[in-house]
Design a protein around this motif. Structure first.
Motif: not given
Ligand code: S3P
Length: 173
Positions: A13-15, A17-19, A36-38, A59-62, A81-85, A120-124, A139-141
């Motif tokens: 998930f976002m936050g 600490g993946k990066s 992948t976000d970069v 478009a982001f997902r594609n 990776t980004g949290g939604g991958i 930096i996190r548009p979904l939030l 949804v994602r867990d």
């Protein structure tokens, strides 16, 4: 059985600490790190929030999938990776072929602390980020769990400690 590579793939998930953990892993191992976000941002010459605003999430997902397909031959690297991958099953298949998939996790308060005030996190960018976070997690867990070889809680870890824990867990697989 599908042949699996030697790379270390960070999901979660976002936050979580993946990066920062990915950067620490790259430093410790000397392996190249791909985020992948970069890469999406570089490809489209826009920041991630700009991509969401100007082109939309689809478009982001594609572009994210396009980048992942291009990375699918990469060997011996760290992939952040980004949290939604995990939302696309085909992405998960590629991630698992690339190597060991490590899901970083953190408790709700830690996540909120890490992501609060950041644009930096548009979904939030919602009226109630906590409710959004909980809904997205609901949804994602299970998708994170299914994709991962290892899950690791980073709530009390620095990126350096998280990287050590990742290396230790991967070595035990
Ligand atoms: C997203 C997470 C972001 C980024 C985009 C969408 C998501 O990456 O890919 O804003 O859907 O969870 P981080 O997980 O690095 O914040």
């Amino acid at each position: 059985m599908t042949q699996r590579g030697q790379s270390i793939v960070l999901i979660g998930f976002m936050g979580v600490g993946k990066s920062s953990t990915g950067a620490a892993l790259a430093q410790k191992t000397g392996l190249p790190c791909f985020d992948t976000d970069v890469m999406v941002s570089d490809r489209l010459c826009m920041s991630v929030p700009e991509v969401f605003n100007a082109l939309g999430e689809e478009a982001f997902r594609n572009t994210e999938t396009e980048i992942l397909v291009e990375l699918s031959d990469a060997e011996n690297c760290i992939i952040v990776t980004g949290g939604g991958i995990v939302l696309r099953p085909n992405n998960v298949e590629i991630l698992r072929r690339l190597g060991r998939v490590v899901c970083l996790e953190a408790d709700e308060e830690t996540l909120l602390r890490r992501i609060s005030g950041s644009a930096i996190r548009p979904l939030l960018q919602t009226e109630d980020p906590r409710a959004t976070l909980l809904e997205l997690s609901r949804v994602r867990d299970s998708l994170y769990q299914k994709a991962a070889d290892i899950c690791l809680d980073t709530s009390c870890l620095t990126p350096d400690e998280a990287a050590d824990a990742v290396l230790e867990s991967v070595a035990q697989l």
